[in-house]
Write a protein that holds these residues in place. Structure first.
Motif, short mmCIF file in Angstrom:
data_model
loop_
_atom_site.label_atom_id
_atom_site.label_comp_id
_atom_site.label_asym_id
_atom_site.label_seq_id
_atom_site.Cartn_x
_atom_site.Cartn_y
_atom_site.Cartn_z
N GLY A 69 0.75 -1.18 0.05
CA GLY A 69 0.02 0.02 -0.09
C GLY A 69 0.86 1.12 0.07
O GLY A 69 1.88 1.10 0.09
N GLY A 70 0.20 2.26 0.00
CA GLY A 70 0.88 3.49 -0.09
C GLY A 70 -0.06 4.61 0.57
O GLY A 70 -1.24 4.80 0.51
N ALA A 71 0.35 5.45 1.25
CA ALA A 71 -0.26 6.55 2.03
C ALA A 71 0.74 7.80 2.02
O ALA A 71 1.82 7.74 2.39
CB ALA A 71 -0.67 6.35 3.19
N PHE A 123 -3.65 11.17 -0.21
CA PHE A 123 -3.54 10.13 -1.22
C PHE A 123 -3.47 8.58 -0.47
O PHE A 123 -2.63 8.64 0.42
CB PHE A 123 -2.58 10.17 -2.38
CG PHE A 123 -2.68 11.16 -3.27
CD1 PHE A 123 -3.68 11.29 -4.20
CD2 PHE A 123 -2.17 12.41 -2.92
CE1 PHE A 123 -3.80 12.36 -5.09
CE2 PHE A 123 -2.48 13.78 -3.76
CZ PHE A 123 -3.00 13.87 -4.84
N LYS A 124 -4.07 7.54 -1.05
CA LYS A 124 -3.89 6.29 -0.44
C LYS A 124 -4.06 5.26 -1.50
O LYS A 124 -4.84 5.58 -2.60
CB LYS A 124 -4.91 5.77 0.63
CG LYS A 124 -4.38 6.51 1.97
CD LYS A 124 -5.03 5.85 3.20
CE LYS A 124 -4.16 6.19 4.56
NZ LYS A 124 -4.85 5.61 5.55
N SER A 125 -3.04 4.14 -1.51
CA SER A 125 -3.07 3.29 -2.86
C SER A 125 -2.79 2.00 -2.36
O SER A 125 -2.50 1.87 -1.07
CB SER A 125 -1.97 3.85 -3.85
OG SER A 125 -0.69 4.00 -2.98
N MET A 126 -3.23 0.91 -3.02
CA MET A 126 -2.89 -0.34 -2.70
C MET A 126 -2.99 -1.17 -3.78
O MET A 126 -3.74 -1.19 -4.97
CB MET A 126 -4.15 -0.72 -1.87
CG MET A 126 -4.06 -2.21 -1.36
SD MET A 126 -2.61 -2.67 -0.20
CE MET A 126 -3.00 -4.23 0.16
N ALA A 127 -2.15 -2.33 -3.86
CA ALA A 127 -2.05 -2.88 -5.09
C ALA A 127 -1.70 -4.67 -4.75
O ALA A 127 -1.16 -4.80 -3.63
CB ALA A 127 -0.77 -2.93 -5.69
#
Length: 363
Positions: A318-320, A324-328
């Protein structure tokens, strides 16, 4: 006798055609059911008048789902588009790890090299801290995001060595290899090592050796000043939505300062799967579940968490980053990839991305 055979053949042919049509319509029906299930999950989480996100699902190298939800800009009421560009936060660590493996394969470094080989004055307190320790979050170096005084420097443009100076004299958390503790400092040091070896900025190295090679044309090192086509605006929710806080991108640097789109992230996934940037052997190193000094697995490779979903191995990250937040999530066994990029750090896609991967797996 010939007539009976013809009739039989004709009957079998008709039966076969009906069976094929039936199977096809069943699979279509399954596909539509899956799509509508995912639609309703995402519409509920990202409603049309709030910050939203973009979700892409690929299976066996085909994109089977790509949709945008919510707004990319609240002030102008602009609906999210599937080609919006997002800050991806810590998913950046995958690119840093692969950049290190590219240099390893060129003979420029060894994963067991001590960091003092590249930064001679780094205070290791008598410990042996290696590139492998940095990649696996087992170095014991203090994470700079947990250090007092970060607010004071957060808007300043620092050089990599200035960033490292901010945390290098902090007491270490544990002896290298004794524990796993997620750590941005380690990935900042890796970025600096890339620069010292290549005599290029981290941004230029990643751009030339990864983005350009893979035709990831909408991916780049983030910038507040540049006009970036299709950039999604970032938000916080503090008793109502507010614009995201700005920090200098020299702070997240090689641990979190890249931007991308779901299509480019799918290209990235394909490149990793097909060993387009690094060899099969190097890729295997990235996806090994490493262990601590006591033999306990850490469920992390190089830039990817190595976990399990119903006893099946999955790779995820993930990313924060502010706004913004992301997930793969990737399931190698079934070749299922789900990437989510969102534009409010108030509405994490982590759980729902895993859930979607699970739905596709079961379907």
């Amino acid at each position: 006798h010939l007539e009976i055979t013809k009739m039989k053949n004709s009957f079998y042919l008709k039966y076969l055609v009906i069976a094929i049509i039936s199977i096809h319509s069943q699979s279509n029906c399954y596909g539509q059911n899956l799509e509508s299930t995912i639609d309703s999950l995402l519409q509920e989480k990202y409603s049309e008048n709030t910050p939203g996100g973009v979700f892409l699902i690929a299976q066996k190298e085909n994109i089977i789902y790509k949709k945008a939800f919510g707004l990319s800009n609240l002030e102008l009421s602009i609906p999210m588009q599937t080609d919006n560009v997002f800050e991806i936060g810590s998913i950046t660590k995958q690119f840093t790890a692969v950049a290190i493996l590219i240099l390893m394969e060129k003979g420029k470094l060894n994963l067991n090299d001590e960091i003092t080989k590249f930064i001679p004055d780094y205070p290791t307190n008598g410990y042996r801290i290696t590139i492998h320790h940095l990649l696996t979050h087992t170095s014991g170096i203090k994470d700079f995001t947990k250090i007092k005084g970060l607010n004071e420097i957060s808007k300043k443009d620092l050089t990599p060595s200035e960033l490292i100076n901010f945390f290098k004299n902090e007491p270490i958390d544990f002896a290298p290899g004794d524990q796993f503790k997620y750590n941005n400092s380690g990935y900042a040091i890796l970025g600096y090592i890339i620069e010292l070896i290549t005599k290029q900025s981290y941004s230029d190295f990643v751009s030339e050796n990864i983005f350009k090679k893979l035709k990831m044309l909408t991916s780049q090192y983030a910038s507040h000043y540049e006009v970036i086509q299709n950039r999604a605006s970032g938000y916080h929710n503090k008793n109502g939505y507010i614009n995201n806080r700005e920090v200098s991108f020299t702070i997240p640097y090689s641990s979190g300062a890249l931007m991308s789109t779901v299509d480019d992230m799918f290209k990235w996934q394909m490149a990793i799967k097909k060993n387009l940037l690094i060899s099969k052997e190097a890729t295997k190193k990235a996806f090994t579940n490493y262990t601590l000094n006591n033999g306990k697995p850490i469920n992390y490779g190089y830039g990817w968490h190595i976990k399990a979903m119903h006893q099946i191995v999955i790779r995820e990250h993930g990313g924060a980053i502010f706004g913004f937040k992301s997930m793969a999530v990737y399931i190698p066994e079934s070749d299922i990839y789900v990437i989510a990029l969102t534009n409010c750090d108030c509405n994490s896609p982590t759980t729902i991305t895993r859930k979607i991967a699970e739905l596709v797996l079961k379907n």
